[in-house]
Design a protein around this motif. Structure first.
Motif, PDB file in Angstrom:
ATOM      1  N   GLU A  37       0.826  -1.213   0.000  1.00  0.00           N
ATOM      2  CA  GLU A  37       0.000   0.000   0.000  1.00  0.00           C
ATOM      3  C   GLU A  37       0.851   1.250   0.000  1.00  0.00           C
ATOM      4  OE1 GLU A  37      -2.515  -0.389   3.385  1.00  0.00           O
ATOM      5  OE2 GLU A  37      -3.548  -2.179   2.631  1.00  0.00           O
ATOM      6  N   ASP A  38       1.957   1.213   0.761  1.00  0.00           N
ATOM      7  CA  ASP A  38       2.847   2.365   0.835  1.00  0.00           C
ATOM      8  C   ASP A  38       3.534   2.624  -0.509  1.00  0.00           C
ATOM      9  OD1 ASP A  38       4.269   4.416   2.526  1.00  0.00           O
ATOM     10  OD2 ASP A  38       6.006   3.240   1.881  1.00  0.00           O
ATOM     11  N   ILE A  39       3.977   1.555  -1.177  1.00  0.00           N
ATOM     12  CA  ILE A  39       4.646   1.713  -2.480  1.00  0.00           C
ATOM     13  C   ILE A  39       3.656   2.241  -3.521  1.00  0.00           C
ATOM     14  CG2 ILE A  39       5.717   0.432  -4.388  1.00  0.00           C
ATOM     15  CD1 ILE A  39       7.084  -1.328  -2.307  1.00  0.00           C
ATOM     16  N   LEU A  40       2.418   1.750  -3.498  1.00  0.00           N
ATOM     17  CA  LEU A  40       1.415   2.245  -4.437  1.00  0.00           C
ATOM     18  C   LEU A  40       1.150   3.733  -4.243  1.00  0.00           C
ATOM     19  CD1 LEU A  40      -1.267  -0.605  -4.558  1.00  0.00           C
ATOM     20  CD2 LEU A  40       0.106   0.238  -6.461  1.00  0.00           C
ATOM     21  N   GLU A  41       1.143   4.160  -2.995  1.00  0.00           N
ATOM     22  CA  GLU A  41       0.811   5.563  -2.689  1.00  0.00           C
ATOM     23  C   GLU A  41       2.003   6.495  -2.842  1.00  0.00           C
ATOM     24  OE1 GLU A  41      -1.080   8.197   1.000  1.00  0.00           O
ATOM     25  OE2 GLU A  41      -1.112   6.003   1.058  1.00  0.00           O
ATOM     26  N   ASN A  42       3.173   6.032  -2.383  1.00  0.00           N
ATOM     27  CA  ASN A  42       4.333   6.945  -2.329  1.00  0.00           C
ATOM     28  C   ASN A  42       5.503   6.537  -3.218  1.00  0.00           C
ATOM     29  OD1 ASN A  42       3.107   8.493  -0.124  1.00  0.00           O
ATOM     30  ND2 ASN A  42       3.533   6.685   1.126  1.00  0.00           N
ATOM     31  N   GLY A  43       5.390   5.372  -3.892  1.00  0.00           N
ATOM     32  CA  GLY A  43       6.513   4.894  -4.684  1.00  0.00           C
ATOM     33  C   GLY A  43       7.551   4.230  -3.797  1.00  0.00           C
ATOM     34  N   LEU A  44       8.573   3.640  -4.415  1.00  0.00           N
ATOM     35  CA  LEU A  44       9.637   2.976  -3.656  1.00  0.00           C
ATOM     36  C   LEU A  44      10.632   4.029  -3.181  1.00  0.00           C
ATOM     37  CD1 LEU A  44      10.704   0.202  -2.745  1.00  0.00           C
ATOM     38  CD2 LEU A  44      12.114   0.179  -4.804  1.00  0.00           C
ATOM     39  N   LYS A  45      10.666   4.246  -1.868  1.00  0.00           N
ATOM     40  CA  LYS A  45      11.496   5.329  -1.319  1.00  0.00           C
ATOM     41  C   LYS A  45      12.922   4.879  -1.004  1.00  0.00           C
ATOM     42  CE  LYS A  45       8.279   5.915   1.763  1.00  0.00           C
ATOM     43  NZ  LYS A  45       7.518   6.384   2.945  1.00  0.00           N
ATOM     44  N   GLU A  46      13.105   3.595  -0.660  1.00  0.00           N
ATOM     45  CA  GLU A  46      14.430   3.098  -0.299  1.00  0.00           C
ATOM     46  C   GLU A  46      15.012   2.237  -1.412  1.00  0.00           C
ATOM     47  OE1 GLU A  46      15.232   1.859   3.816  1.00  0.00           O
ATOM     48  OE2 GLU A  46      13.073   2.017   4.115  1.00  0.00           O
ATOM     49  N   HIS A  47      16.310   2.360  -1.615  1.00  0.00           N
ATOM     50  CA  HIS A  47      16.977   1.561  -2.634  1.00  0.00           C
ATOM     51  C   HIS A  47      17.033   0.088  -2.224  1.00  0.00           C
ATOM     52  CE1 HIS A  47      19.365   5.099  -4.592  1.00  0.00           C
ATOM     53  NE2 HIS A  47      18.086   5.362  -4.426  1.00  0.00           N
ATOM     54  N   ILE A  48      17.022  -0.782  -3.225  1.00  0.00           N
ATOM     55  CA  ILE A  48      17.275  -2.212  -3.011  1.00  0.00           C
ATOM     56  C   ILE A  48      18.771  -2.427  -3.191  1.00  0.00           C
ATOM     57  CG2 ILE A  48      16.893  -4.535  -3.930  1.00  0.00           C
ATOM     58  CD1 ILE A  48      14.045  -3.595  -4.696  1.00  0.00           C
ATOM     59  N   ILE A  49      19.405  -3.058  -2.194  1.00  0.00           N
ATOM     60  CA  ILE A  49      20.866  -3.196  -2.188  1.00  0.00           C
ATOM     61  C   ILE A  49      21.267  -4.566  -2.733  1.00  0.00           C
ATOM     62  CG2 ILE A  49      22.961  -3.022  -0.795  1.00  0.00           C
ATOM     63  CD1 ILE A  49      21.231  -0.455  -0.950  1.00  0.00           C
ATOM     64  N   ILE A  50      22.185  -4.562  -3.704  1.00  0.00           N
ATOM     65  CA  ILE A  50      22.649  -5.779  -4.359  1.00  0.00           C
ATOM     66  C   ILE A  50      24.073  -6.103  -3.901  1.00  0.00           C
ATOM     67  CG2 ILE A  50      22.969  -6.943  -6.573  1.00  0.00           C
ATOM     68  CD1 ILE A  50      20.131  -5.934  -6.114  1.00  0.00           C
ATOM     69  N   HIS A  51      24.313  -7.375  -3.608  1.00  0.00           N
ATOM     70  CA  HIS A  51      25.664  -7.842  -3.262  1.00  0.00           C
ATOM     71  C   HIS A  51      25.876  -9.228  -3.876  1.00  0.00           C
ATOM     72  CE1 HIS A  51      29.379  -8.394  -1.107  1.00  0.00           C
ATOM     73  NE2 HIS A  51      28.912  -9.471  -0.484  1.00  0.00           N
ATOM     74  N   GLU A  52      26.980  -9.356  -4.601  1.00  0.00           N
ATOM     75  CA  GLU A  52      27.290 -10.617  -5.277  1.00  0.00           C
ATOM     76  C   GLU A  52      26.162 -11.041  -6.216  1.00  0.00           C
ATOM     77  OE1 GLU A  52      28.092 -13.228  -1.984  1.00  0.00           O
ATOM     78  OE2 GLU A  52      30.149 -12.501  -1.752  1.00  0.00           O
ATOM     79  N   GLY A  53      25.527 -10.044  -6.856  1.00  0.00           N
ATOM     80  CA  GLY A  53      24.482 -10.309  -7.830  1.00  0.00           C
ATOM     81  C   GLY A  53      23.148 -10.714  -7.236  1.00  0.00           C
ATOM     82  N   LYS A  54      23.012 -10.616  -5.908  1.00  0.00           N
ATOM     83  CA  LYS A  54      21.775 -10.997  -5.235  1.00  0.00           C
ATOM     84  C   LYS A  54      21.324  -9.891  -4.296  1.00  0.00           C
ATOM     85  CE  LYS A  54      22.826 -15.932  -5.505  1.00  0.00           C
ATOM     86  NZ  LYS A  54      23.011 -17.203  -4.772  1.00  0.00           N
ATOM     87  N   ILE A  55      20.072 -10.003  -3.849  1.00  0.00           N
ATOM     88  CA  ILE A  55      19.509  -8.951  -2.987  1.00  0.00           C
ATOM     89  C   ILE A  55      20.031  -9.134  -1.565  1.00  0.00           C
ATOM     90  CG2 ILE A  55      17.404  -7.934  -2.064  1.00  0.00           C
ATOM     91  CD1 ILE A  55      15.921  -9.107  -4.486  1.00  0.00           C
TER      92      ILE A  55
END
Length: 389
Positions: free
Chosen positions: A63-81
Motif C-alpha cells: 500500500e505504501d509503495i502504491l501511494e508513495n513509490g519505492l522510497k528506499e533503494h534495493i541493495i545488491i551484493h554478489e548479484g543478489k539482494i
C-alpha cells in the motif's frame, strides 16, 4: 428537447472499448537504466534471509509503495539482494498486476563495506527490534553464517554487533537449540520475549530430554493451528466470504499467531505453579524443612503452607516469612522428636511381621485430619494455601 441517442451510444461504446492504461515503472541500477526482466530475476542473498518480514507488514508495504513509490533503494551484493527482499517481492507482484509506476532504484554494495555489518546496521536502524529479537538474529548470523562472520566467542560477537547483553545472547542460543521452529519464529517476530520462551521450554521438558520437550512443543503448536483453522473456516463462511485470497491468507496467519501465543501462555500458566510444603523426613535423623514443589491439587507428603504462581513468587514468600517459618519448624521439631525417639525404641523390639502383601495400605489422612494432628499454629479462618498470611 429531443435526446441524441446516437451520441449516448457512442460514448458508452468508447468507454467499453478504451482499456485502463497500464502503469509503467523504470528500473535503475547504480544510476544506469536497467531492464525490468533482469530486476525480476533477482534472488535473495543468503544473509538477507535473517531479517524476514511478516505477511501483514508486506501487505502494508504494498500500500505504501502504491501511494508513495519505492522510497528506499534495493541493495545488491554478489548479484543478489542483500537488503530489500520484501520490497522486491512487492514490486514484482505489482508489475504483474500492472500497478507499479515511478523509478525503482537499486544499487550495488560499495567495495570494502562489510555486508554483514551493513545488513545489521541498516535493519536495526530501520526496525524497532527488541533485545530478544536482536539477540536471536545475532545468534543466527554468527552461528549459521560462519562464512561471513569473524572467529571468536559467539556471545561476545553478538553482544558487540547487535547491542545486547551477553546473558541475553546465551539465552537466545538456548532457545535456538532447544526450541521448536515455531517458538523460535515467535521470538523473531516479537510475539514473545526470550525469557518467556525459555520458561515454556523448561515447562515442556518436565524432567525429560530435549527431543521429548520439542515433541511436546510441536503438539501444543499443532493444537493451536487446528484451533486457528477452525476459527478461520467459520470466518470464511460468514464475514470472510467476499474477501480476496490475500486477505483470507492474512487472516489465517493472524489467527494462527494468536492461537500459538495463547497456547504458550496457557501452558506456562497451568504448569508454572508451585506449592510450599512443610515436610518431615526421617533418614537416620529427624528433619523438618520447607520445600518448594510443583503444583498438585492435594499433597500427602507434607503440610501445604502456600500456593505460588511462579518460582519468583515462591522465593519472595519464603524470604518475607522466613522468621515465622523458622519458628514453626522449630516448634514442630520439638513436638516430633519425642515421638521419633519412641518409634526408634519400638523398632528394636523383634516381632513377627506378616508378609508385605498381607499388610493393608494405610489410609492417608484427610486435610482436616492432618491439620488437627499438626503441631503448627491453627490457621482458623484461612483457606488451604494461606496458613501463613
Amino acid at each position: 428537447m429531443e435526446k441524441n441517442v446516437n451520441n449516448d451510444r457512442e460514448v458508452k461504446d468508447a468507454l467499453v472499448k478504451t482499456p485502463s492504461q497500464e502503469k509503467k515503472a523504470t528500473f535503475v541500477l547504480d544510476g544506469m537504466k536497467w531492464e525490468q526482466k533482469d530486476f525480476c530475476k533477482l534472488q535473495p542473498h543468503p544473509l538477507s534471509r535473517i531479517f524476514s518480514m511478516g505477511m501483514g507488514k508486506v501487505s502494508g508495504l504494498a500500500e505504501d509503495i502504491l501511494e508513495n513509490g519505492l522510497k528506499e533503494h534495493i541493495i545488491i551484493h554478489e548479484g543478489k539482494i542483500l537488503d530489500g527482499n520484501a520490497r522486491h517481492s512487492v514490486c514484482c507482484q505489482l508489475i504483474k498486476e500492472g500497478k507499479l509506476s515511478g523509478a525503482i532504484h537499486c544499487r550495488t554494495l560499495a567495495d570494502g563495506v562489510d555486508p554483514l555489518q551493513f545488513l545489521v546496521s541498516s535493519n536495526l536502524l530501520r526496525r524497532h527490534l527488541n533485545e530478544s529479537q536482536r539477540a536471536l538474529i545475532g545468534i543466527k548470523v554468527i552461528a549459521r553464517m560462519k562464512t561471513y562472520c569473524p572467529s571468536g566467542r559467539t556471545d561476545e560477537k553478538v553482544e558487540q554487533l547487535f547491542n545486547v547483553s551477553k546473558r541475553q545472547a546465551v539465552s537466545a542460543k538456548s532457545v535456538l537449540v532447544n526450541g521448536h521452529d515455531t517458538l523460535i519464529q515467535m521470538v523473531a517476530d516479537g510475539e514473545i520475549r526470550i525469557n518467556k520462551a525459555l520458561t515454556f521450554i523448561e515447562v515442556c521438558k518436565q524432567g525429560k530430554d530435549t527431543e521429548a520437550a520439542k515433541k511436546r512443543q510441536e503438539e501444543i503448536f499443532s493444537q493451536a493451528e487446528n484451533a486457528a483453522t477452525e476459527k478461520w473456516n467459520n470466518w470464511v463462511a460468514s464475514d470472510g466470504a467476499n474477501q480476496s485470497d490475500d486477505q483470507k491468507a492474512a487472516m489465517k496467519n493472524e489467527l494462527i499467531k494468536t492461537e500459538q501465543a495463547v497456547g504458550v501462555e496457557t501452558v506456562i500458566a497451568k504448569e508454572e505453579r508451585f506449592d510450599i510444603l512443610l515436610r518431615v523426613k526421617v533418614n537416620g535423623t529427624l528433619s523438618i524443612f520447607t520445600e518448594v514443589v510443583s503444583y498438585k491439587p492435594t499433597h500427602e507428603e507434607g503440610i501445604l503452607l502456600h500456593r505460588c504462581g511462579s518460582s519468583k513468587e515462591a522465593a519472595e514468600y519464603l524470604e518475607e516469612h522466613k522468621d515465622e517459618i523458622e519458628r514453626m519448624r522449630t516448634q514442630a521439631k520439638e513436638r516430633f522428636t519425642p515421638v521419633y525417639e519412641a518409634m526408634k525404641q519400638m523398632a528394636t523390639v523383634t516381632e513377627e511381621v506378616p508378609p508385605a502383601d498381607e499388610i493393608p495400605p494405610e489410609k492417608p489422612l484427610t486435610v482436616e485430619e492432618a491439620k488437627e494432628e499438626s503441631p503448627l499454629p491453627s490457621s482458623t479462618g484461612k483457606s488451604e494455601g494461606q496458613a501463613i498470611a
